[in-house]
Write a protein that holds these residues in place. Structure first.
Motif, short mmCIF file in Angstrom:
data_model
loop_
_atom_site.label_atom_id
_atom_site.label_comp_id
_atom_site.label_asym_id
_atom_site.label_seq_id
_atom_site.Cartn_x
_atom_site.Cartn_y
_atom_site.Cartn_z
N THR A 254 34.90 90.61 42.33
CA THR A 254 35.18 90.99 40.86
C THR A 254 33.86 91.36 40.35
N GLU A 255 33.07 90.44 40.16
CA GLU A 255 31.75 90.39 39.58
C GLU A 255 30.91 91.55 40.31
N LEU A 256 30.86 91.65 41.48
CA LEU A 256 30.13 92.66 42.11
C LEU A 256 30.42 94.14 41.74
N THR A 257 31.97 94.32 41.84
CA THR A 257 32.51 95.59 41.33
C THR A 257 32.14 95.93 39.93
N ALA A 258 32.27 94.97 39.02
CA ALA A 258 31.83 95.35 37.79
C ALA A 258 30.41 95.68 37.50
N ILE A 259 29.53 94.87 38.29
CA ILE A 259 27.97 95.29 38.32
C ILE A 259 27.78 96.87 38.72
N LEU A 260 28.53 97.03 40.11
CA LEU A 260 28.32 98.38 40.54
C LEU A 260 28.82 99.64 39.52
N ALA A 261 29.90 99.10 38.84
CA ALA A 261 30.49 100.18 37.81
C ALA A 261 29.13 100.42 36.83
N GLU A 262 28.72 99.33 36.21
CA GLU A 262 27.77 99.60 35.25
C GLU A 262 26.44 100.39 35.85
N VAL A 263 26.16 99.85 37.02
CA VAL A 263 24.78 100.58 37.98
C VAL A 263 25.39 102.07 38.17
N THR A 264 26.46 102.27 38.33
CA THR A 264 26.86 103.72 38.65
C THR A 264 26.91 104.57 37.25
N VAL A 265 27.10 104.02 36.25
CA VAL A 265 27.01 104.83 34.93
C VAL A 265 25.73 104.88 34.80
N GLU A 266 24.70 104.24 34.78
CA GLU A 266 23.34 104.20 34.65
C GLU A 266 22.89 105.46 35.54
N VAL A 267 22.83 105.10 36.83
CA VAL A 267 22.38 105.99 37.80
C VAL A 267 22.56 107.69 37.49
N ASN A 268 23.93 107.66 37.16
CA ASN A 268 24.31 109.05 37.09
C ASN A 268 23.76 109.72 35.64
N LYS A 269 23.48 108.71 34.76
CA LYS A 269 22.85 109.12 33.39
C LYS A 269 21.52 109.63 33.51
N GLN A 270 20.79 108.61 34.43
CA GLN A 270 19.21 109.02 34.76
C GLN A 270 18.90 109.77 35.73
N ALA A 271 19.86 110.35 36.69
CA ALA A 271 19.69 111.07 37.38
C ALA A 271 19.10 112.68 37.20
#
Length: 331
Positions: A254-271
């Motif tokens: 559950t925590e890894l899923t939440a972390i990945l969701a947060e990272v995905t938003v940041e990656v896609n924002k910064q790309a």
């Protein structure tokens, strides 16, 4: 008798302590990828490690292996399925052997821009592709943007006819093969780590990449022209071994899923910012001319490549292609 009992107790205690130590050993996650740390994927992997270190300290450890330092293009999927690595993020073109539907992301000129890609990936149809390979042992955890692809070559590419006879590096994708054949060019499969040398030696004359890949791999030093075509998307699916993922304790997963969701938003924002910065660096280097297409020229490219859609409609699904087309319209 006493000595035997004492020895038995010591032995039992030692085994118990060893068992506790083993139970407390952190879960190890190896995250392997084939690009430089400066790129969107490279930055995403490092952010994932950072957040796991902060939030799951002592429970999970993450080791990141960039630039094909652990497994290259041709081996990383096999390594994941064998359990030698736990997370990878291959480009979407790598999945055609596991589900033909994901070929939709390789169709040329299907998406108008990265915002349309975003809308499709967040739609029910886009999300369904993440779980479409679980029977093959692969679980998708999210989509990471790298960016829209540009055509590079040692010849100025203004119109489709300019690409005739040129040899273009492609990933192992039937759609990308047909894309260049539609231009009467010659596709050449080559691992990402070999592209610079291939361009330098003339084994291939051109390639297709977002600006961040072109700059980080120094392709602009061996390519005289870049046509800003935005003809396709080079995105990644972050994936894990289904058996490994399902075997994690629920709270960890559950925590890894939440972390990945947060990272995905940041990656896609910064790309997009990374790509624009690297585009400017290429301009500043002065080694490569960037060609901007007129609307009329862009339409010529689209029409030249559009037959590829029809060729793969049966494998991908007409409904899925329609859903992707609809994503070009902002809500």
């Amino acid at each position: 008798m006493f000595n035997f009992t004492a020895k038995a107790l010591v032995c039992a205690l030692s085994l118990s302590i060893a068992g506790l130590a083993q139970a407390a050993a952190p879960i190890s996650i190896k995250f392997s990828h084939v690009v430089a740390e400066h790129t969107p994927k490279g930055q995403g992997a490092l952010l994932f490690k950072k957040l796991v270190d902060e939030r799951l300290a002592g429970k999970v450890t993450v080791q990141v292996y960039p630039n094909s330092s652990l497994f290259g293009d041709g081996k990383e999927m096999e390594a994941l399925l064998l359990g030698d690595v736990q997370i990878i993020a291959p480009s979407l073109a790598k999945f055609e052997h596991y589900t033909k539907q994901i070929q939709i992301f390789d169709l040329p000129f299907l998406f108008d821009d990265i915002n349309a890609v975003d809308r499709f990936q967040q739609s029910p149809e886009g999300k369904s592709l993440l779980t479409s390979m679980e029977s093959k042992g692969i679980t998708g955890l999210g989509y990471w943007h790298n960016g829209m692809k540009q055509l590079s070559a040692n010849k100025a590419l203004h119109e489709p006819k300019d690409a005739r006879g040129l040899k273009f590096r492609v990933q192992a994708s039937a759609v990308l093969d047909e894309q260049f054949k539609a231009l009467r060019a010659a596709p050449r499969k080559m691992s990402f780590a070999e592209v610079y040398q291939g361009l330098q030696t003339g084994v291939v004359n051109g390639a297709e990449n977002p600006y961040s890949n072109i700059y980080s791999q120094k392709m602009h030093e061996v390519q005289k022209f870049i046509t800003e075509s935005d003809h396709g998307v080079l995105d990644y699916m972050v994936i894990t071994n289904t058996k490994f993922w399902d075997g994690l304790p629920e709270d960890i997963r559950t925590e890894l899923t939440a972390i990945l969701a947060e990272v995905t938003v940041e990656v896609n924002k910064q790309a997009e910012a990374l790509n624009q910065n690297d585009k400017q660096r290429i301009i500043d280097a002065g080694t490569t001319e960037i060609i901007t297409l007129t609307p009329e020229q862009r339409e010529l490219w689209r029409e030249a490549m559009r037959p590829v859609w029809k060729k793969f409609e049966g494998e991908i699904g007409a409904d899925l292609i329609k859903a992707a087309e609809n994503a070009n319209q902002a809500n």
